[in-house]
Design a protein around this motif. Structure first.
Motif, PDB file in Angstrom:
ATOM      1  N   PHE B 112       0.829  -1.197   0.000  1.00 16.23           N
ATOM      2  CA  PHE B 112       0.000   0.000   0.000  1.00 16.23           C
ATOM      3  C   PHE B 112       0.868   1.252   0.000  1.00 16.23           C
ATOM      4  O   PHE B 112       2.016   1.214   0.425  1.00 16.23           O
ATOM      5  CB  PHE B 112      -0.921  -0.004   1.225  1.00 16.23           C
ATOM      6  N   ASP B 113       0.292   2.346  -0.477  1.00 18.90           N
ATOM      7  CA  ASP B 113       1.089   3.582  -0.513  1.00 18.90           C
ATOM      8  C   ASP B 113       1.157   4.210   0.887  1.00 18.90           C
ATOM      9  O   ASP B 113       0.479   3.777   1.816  1.00 18.90           O
ATOM     10  CB  ASP B 113       0.556   4.560  -1.575  1.00 18.90           C
ATOM     11  N   MET B 114       2.007   5.218   1.005  1.00 17.27           N
ATOM     12  CA  MET B 114       2.257   5.827   2.310  1.00 17.27           C
ATOM     13  C   MET B 114       0.990   6.414   2.945  1.00 17.27           C
ATOM     14  O   MET B 114       0.755   6.221   4.138  1.00 17.27           O
ATOM     15  CB  MET B 114       3.330   6.913   2.193  1.00 17.27           C
ATOM     16  N   PRO B 115       0.171   7.155   2.181  1.00 19.72           N
ATOM     17  CA  PRO B 115      -1.038   7.680   2.818  1.00 19.72           C
ATOM     18  C   PRO B 115      -1.920   6.562   3.381  1.00 19.72           C
ATOM     19  O   PRO B 115      -2.436   6.689   4.504  1.00 19.72           O
ATOM     20  CB  PRO B 115      -1.736   8.433   1.677  1.00 19.72           C
ATOM     21  N   THR B 116      -2.066   5.465   2.643  1.00 21.68           N
ATOM     22  CA  THR B 116      -2.884   4.361   3.153  1.00 21.68           C
ATOM     23  C   THR B 116      -2.264   3.795   4.435  1.00 21.68           C
ATOM     24  O   THR B 116      -2.958   3.555   5.414  1.00 21.68           O
ATOM     25  CB  THR B 116      -3.035   3.263   2.079  1.00 21.68           C
ATOM     26  N   LEU B 117      -0.946   3.621   4.427  1.00 23.19           N
ATOM     27  CA  LEU B 117      -0.271   3.094   5.619  1.00 23.19           C
ATOM     28  C   LEU B 117      -0.472   4.000   6.828  1.00 23.19           C
ATOM     29  O   LEU B 117      -0.503   3.543   7.965  1.00 23.19           O
ATOM     30  CB  LEU B 117       1.231   2.933   5.369  1.00 23.19           C
ATOM     31  N   MET B 118      -0.589   5.300   6.556  1.00 22.90           N
ATOM     32  CA  MET B 118      -0.722   6.256   7.658  1.00 22.90           C
ATOM     33  C   MET B 118      -2.177   6.602   7.967  1.00 22.90           C
ATOM     34  O   MET B 118      -2.458   7.501   8.761  1.00 22.90           O
ATOM     35  CB  MET B 118       0.032   7.547   7.316  1.00 22.90           C
ATOM     36  N   GLY B 119      -3.107   5.919   7.316  1.00 21.90           N
ATOM     37  CA  GLY B 119      -4.519   6.152   7.606  1.00 21.90           C
ATOM     38  C   GLY B 119      -5.042   7.473   7.074  1.00 21.90           C
ATOM     39  O   GLY B 119      -5.910   8.101   7.685  1.00 21.90           O
ATOM     40  N   LEU B 120      -4.506   7.907   5.929  1.00 19.32           N
ATOM     41  CA  LEU B 120      -4.957   9.156   5.320  1.00 19.32           C
ATOM     42  C   LEU B 120      -5.564   8.855   3.948  1.00 19.32           C
ATOM     43  O   LEU B 120      -4.995   8.085   3.177  1.00 19.32           O
ATOM     44  CB  LEU B 120      -3.779  10.124   5.126  1.00 19.32           C
ATOM     45  N   ASP B 121      -6.686   9.462   3.650  1.00 19.99           N
ATOM     46  CA  ASP B 121      -7.265   9.300   2.312  1.00 19.99           C
ATOM     47  C   ASP B 121      -6.406  10.044   1.285  1.00 19.99           C
ATOM     48  O   ASP B 121      -5.633  10.939   1.639  1.00 19.99           O
ATOM     49  CB  ASP B 121      -8.702   9.835   2.292  1.00 19.99           C
ATOM     50  N   SER B 122      -6.612   9.675   0.026  1.00 23.70           N
ATOM     51  CA  SER B 122      -5.760  10.244  -1.032  1.00 23.70           C
ATOM     52  C   SER B 122      -5.927  11.749  -1.190  1.00 23.70           C
ATOM     53  O   SER B 122      -5.029  12.420  -1.687  1.00 23.70           O
ATOM     54  CB  SER B 122      -6.065   9.562  -2.366  1.00 23.70           C
ATOM     55  N   GLN B 202       9.543   0.570  11.632  1.00 18.99           N
ATOM     56  CA  GLN B 202       9.003   1.035  10.349  1.00 18.99           C
ATOM     57  C   GLN B 202       8.376   2.416  10.455  1.00 18.99           C
ATOM     58  O   GLN B 202       8.306   3.149   9.484  1.00 18.99           O
ATOM     59  CB  GLN B 202       8.013  -0.012   9.833  1.00 18.99           C
ATOM     60  N   LYS B 203       7.877   2.735  11.637  1.00 21.76           N
ATOM     61  CA  LYS B 203       7.423   4.082  11.984  1.00 21.76           C
ATOM     62  C   LYS B 203       6.199   4.572  11.211  1.00 21.76           C
ATOM     63  O   LYS B 203       6.019   5.764  11.010  1.00 21.76           O
ATOM     64  CB  LYS B 203       8.579   5.097  11.834  1.00 21.76           C
ATOM     65  N   GLU B 204       5.350   3.646  10.796  1.00 13.99           N
ATOM     66  CA  GLU B 204       4.071   4.063  10.209  1.00 13.99           C
ATOM     67  C   GLU B 204       2.980   3.800  11.244  1.00 13.99           C
ATOM     68  O   GLU B 204       2.201   2.867  11.127  1.00 13.99           O
ATOM     69  CB  GLU B 204       3.790   3.290   8.909  1.00 13.99           C
ATOM     70  N   TYR B 205       2.959   4.625  12.270  1.00 20.17           N
ATOM     71  CA  TYR B 205       1.971   4.456  13.331  1.00 20.17           C
ATOM     72  C   TYR B 205       0.988   5.608  13.277  1.00 20.17           C
ATOM     73  O   TYR B 205       1.250   6.642  12.680  1.00 20.17           O
ATOM     74  CB  TYR B 205       2.659   4.414  14.702  1.00 20.17           C
ATOM     75  N   ILE B 206      -0.161   5.411  13.909  1.00 22.17           N
ATOM     76  CA  ILE B 206      -1.146   6.494  14.004  1.00 22.17           C
ATOM     77  C   ILE B 206      -1.422   6.782  15.484  1.00 22.17           C
ATOM     78  O   ILE B 206      -1.174   7.867  15.967  1.00 22.17           O
ATOM     79  CB  ILE B 206      -2.478   6.124  13.312  1.00 22.17           C
ATOM     80  N   PHE B 207      -1.928   5.756  16.169  1.00 20.28           N
ATOM     81  CA  PHE B 207      -2.399   5.922  17.550  1.00 20.28           C
ATOM     82  C   PHE B 207      -1.294   5.558  18.545  1.00 20.28           C
ATOM     83  O   PHE B 207      -0.321   4.904  18.187  1.00 20.28           O
ATOM     84  CB  PHE B 207      -3.612   5.012  17.786  1.00 20.28           C
ATOM     85  N   PRO B 208      -1.462   5.929  19.794  1.00 20.57           N
ATOM     86  CA  PRO B 208      -0.503   5.493  20.824  1.00 20.57           C
ATOM     87  C   PRO B 208      -0.519   3.966  20.968  1.00 20.57           C
ATOM     88  O   PRO B 208      -1.482   3.315  20.559  1.00 20.57           O
ATOM     89  CB  PRO B 208      -1.032   6.166  22.101  1.00 20.57           C
ATOM     90  N   PRO B 209       0.514   3.393  21.570  1.00 16.53           N
ATOM     91  CA  PRO B 209       0.637   1.931  21.609  1.00 16.53           C
ATOM     92  C   PRO B 209      -0.544   1.184  22.238  1.00 16.53           C
ATOM     93  O   PRO B 209      -0.971   0.177  21.691  1.00 16.53           O
ATOM     94  CB  PRO B 209       1.911   1.706  22.434  1.00 16.53           C
ATOM     95  N   GLU B 210      -1.097   1.664  23.329  1.00 15.81           N
ATOM     96  CA  GLU B 210      -2.142   0.866  23.993  1.00 15.81           C
ATOM     97  C   GLU B 210      -3.407   0.707  23.160  1.00 15.81           C
ATOM     98  O   GLU B 210      -3.860  -0.427  22.962  1.00 15.81           O
ATOM     99  CB  GLU B 210      -2.456   1.411  25.392  1.00 15.81           C
TER     100      GLU B 210
END
Lengths: 132, 555
Positions: B112-122, B202-210
């Motif tokens: 998947f592309d970077m925006p998808t990995l980061m939970g962002l729409d195109s 890999q550092k493609e996170y959105i939310f905090p760990p828990e």
């Protein structure tokens, strides 16, 4: 020559999380006696330029491996110009195809370092290019 | 401990050899340690390697699985040749998928592309310039439908490399299955969902760990009950290694992550045997041939041992470490790129000798750009040559019993247990992430390696030795910038077309459920997908409840 240290902002614009290169460069520049500010990941061009100005940086090193260099790097150059900080040297590192690298240099990027570039060549370049 | 060879080695013989060996000076300059810095003796013998055959090795398909997870290994079935692909829009990637299936590939793998990995729409401002560049852009069920058009989901197994928004992508896939008439309990595949390695490497996170771990556990629970053929997590060392770790760190951090998922699921109330058989792994295949083989063998042994003895798993399938392997992207050079074919072939060979269940071979042009069709075909052919021409598939674990390989297996295992102890002392994986423990260890290792390369203690052919002046550029793939605009228009058209009240209701329910820790979110996410809520909108709803994560940068 004064004793002033070269101040470099190492920046990761865009969405990619590939920070191996940026961190190696940051450390190598620090070991070479420079003052290094590493922005961390996922920075917008606005954030990067703001950091560069606040930190009174001599140079900004942009590390980018997301393929978005032709969108993000020109924006950083523009914002620097708008803020009267066009004297800040901009260098780019990452997977940048040759034609894109040529175009970025035309727009004002001082150098583009691709895969395989050594830290010593980057250190030497900055030492030569930043008037201290 | 009994020596592996059963025959005692004549001590005088060893001394005599050592004397002869030391009479000749060793080469200077390059290091003799492994790529990861593990010291190597010039020779191993039964005297120097302690192995209890039954306890430490055993037989393939039998605990502790050091020699392989299946009794027949490649005599029964070859590994799955699974090339990772994705770029541009869903339609482009669908074409590449069909091309690979036509050329004998046996499983699909989606990038998947970077925006998808980061939970962002195109069409999000932060997606600009990144849509479809490093993978395929998927915003909604509609894109997923296009991605798998003409590919019967009941007949293929699909791997999806997605982590933070894994639940949304799985939901899209489930919905496409439904539309094709394939119920979710017949869908086969793997979704990466390994959020811990995102914080680590890999550092493609959105939310905090828990809350991220809660979402992962929701998925483990959901698939355990409703999707028995699905692998909900592919615990990944690949990215840890690419970020610069050593082989031992890759091994240790990945397994520690795996055990952490087990702990969370057990904490949720699941029986370990209810989900553990569906956990799978994903490792790197780097250039240090024997070290890599030892890594896979040690991984199987550690996983089996701790799953049985520490986590109390009784089903032997819970003890099995099944893994996918990808050759090392970081080992590819932009200089003399054709040489990468050789590197990749050697790495792939190590993965096969290490007993991998599926394999992706990198294309030779990937230090420069996404691969061309030609380069991808050569990469697939590399696997086919190993499978059909080299004979390495004829005997199971052919390096088992090699004094050197057994020594390295023991050594990597030892280092992994040492790391487990350090992580435990820090309070576990999540606590260690917050303290930047993994990030520092990896940065340290990658800097050491870079210094060795620059000192020419490590030679990279074509980069710091055997350099060609005047290299001719090769043809590379360029993703058409037009595709980004098309994708933006597509998602915006979808928003204009769909039923707004249904969308709003689905999002409100998702938020409400997210605010209650005892509710499983996968059902509401599937419902939202069906209502054509986009991936970015779902992630935004969760961001609103959970907040976002930003690491403290260290170098």
């Amino acid at each position: 020559m004064t004793n002033a240290k070269i101040r470099v902002v190492v920046a990761k614009p865009g969405l990619d999380g590939h920070d191996r290169g940026a961190k190696i460069i940051a450390r190598a520049l620090r070991d070479a006696g420079m003052e290094v500010i590493y922005t961390g990941l996922h920075q917008t061009p606005e954030q990067i330029v703001e950091t560069a100005i606040q930190e009174d940086a001599d140079a900004v090193g942009i590390s980018i491996l997301s393929g978005a260099h032709m969108t993000l790097v020109p924006r950083i150059l523009d914002l620097l110009r708008k803020d009267g900080a066009e004297d800040v040297l901009v260098v780019v590192g990452g997977t940048v195809p040759q034609d894109d690298a040529d175009e970025l240099k035309k727009q004002g990027v001082a150098a583009v370092f691709g895969p395989g570039a050594t830290t010593s060549e980057i250190v030497d370049f900055l030492k030569g290019a930043v008037p201290v | 401990m009994a020596a592996t060879g059963n025959r005692k080695v004549d001590a005088a013989g060893i001394d005599a050899w050592r004397e002869l060996f030391e009479a000749k000076p060793e080469r200077g300059g390059e290091l003799f340690s492994t790529l990861s810095g593990v010291e190597n003796e010039p020779l191993y013998s039964p005297e120097t390697v302690a192995v209890d055959y039954d306890r430490d090795l055993g037989f393939p398909g039998v605990f502790p699985f050091t020699r392989g997870v299946y009794p027949s290994m490649y005599r029964g079935r070859l590994w799955t040749m699974r090339q990772f692909a994705g770029f541009g829009t869903a339609a482009e990637t669908n074409e590449r998928f069909r091309y690979l299936l036509e050329h004998g590939q046996t499983g699909l793998s989606t990038a998947f592309d970077m925006p998808t990995l980061m939970g962002l729409d195109s069409d999000h401002a932060r997606s600009e310039g990144e849509v479809g560049r490093e993978g395929v852009a998927i915003d909604s069920l509609e894109d997923m439908r296009t991605l798998f058009a003409g590919i019967p989901l009941g007949d293929v197994s699909t791997s999806m490399t997605i982590n933070s928004p894994a639940a949304m992508l799985l939901a899209f896939y489930v919905c496409v299955g439904e539309e094709q008439g394939v119920p979710r309990d017949r869908l086969r595949g793997t979704i990466q969902t390994d959020i811990l390695k995102e914080y680590i490497a890999q550092k493609e996170y959105i939310f905090p760990p828990e809350p991220s771990m809660r979402l992962v556990t929701d998925m483990v629970e959901f698939t355990a009950r409703e999707m028995p053929l699905w692998h909900p997590i592919s615990v990944s060392g690949y990215h840890i290694r690419e970020a610069g770790s050593t082989a031992a760190q890759e091994l240790a951090f990945t397994l520690a992550d795996g055990f952490t998922y087990v702990e969370w699921a057990v904490e949720r109330g699941l029986d370990v045997d209810e989900f553990a058989p569906r956990l799978s792994f994903f490792f790197n295949a780097h250039l240090d041939f024997f070290e890599e083989i030892a890594k896979y063998r040690a991984a199987r042994r550690i996983w089996a041992t701790l799953m049985r003895d520490k986590y109390g798993a009784k089903d032997p399938r819970s003890w099995l470490m099944r893994f996918h392997t990808q050759t090392a992207g970081v080992s590819l050079t932009a200089q003399q790129p054709e040489v990468n074919l050789v590197r990749t072939a050697l790495e792939a060979m190590a993965a096969v000798l290490g007993g991998t269940q599926s394999l992706h071979t990198n294309s030779f042009d990937e230090a420069l750009a996404l691969p061309t069709e030609h380069a991808v075909r050569l990469a697939l052919r590399t696997q086919q040559v190993i499978a059909h021409e080299t004979g390495v598939v004829n005997t199971i674990d052919p390096l088992g019993g090699s004094y050197y390989v057994e020594h390295l297996t023991n050594e990597l295992e030892r280092q992994a247990y040492e790391y487990f102890e350090r992580i435990e002392k820090l309070g576990g994986v999540v606590a260690a992430i917050k303290e930047n423990f993994f990030q520092r260890e990896i940065a340290e290792a990658s800097f050491r390696y870079q210094s060795e390369v620059e000192a020419k203690q490590r030679i990279i052919v074509g980069v710091n030795k055997y350099v060609l002046e005047d290299e001719q550029p090769i043809e590379i793939l360029k993703v058409d910038a037009k595709l980004e605009q098309e994708q933006i228009e597509r998602v915006q058209a979808l928003r204009a077309r769909r039923d707004t009240p249904t969308v709003e209701a689905a999002l409100a329910r998702l938020q409400d459920d997210a605010a209650h820790e005892d509710r499983n979110l996968i059902g509401p996410i599937i419902d939202a997908s069906r209502a054509h809520v986009t991936m970015g909108e779902m992630c935004d709803a969760l961001r609103h409840i959970w907040g976002t994560w930003r690491e403290t940068p260290v170098f």
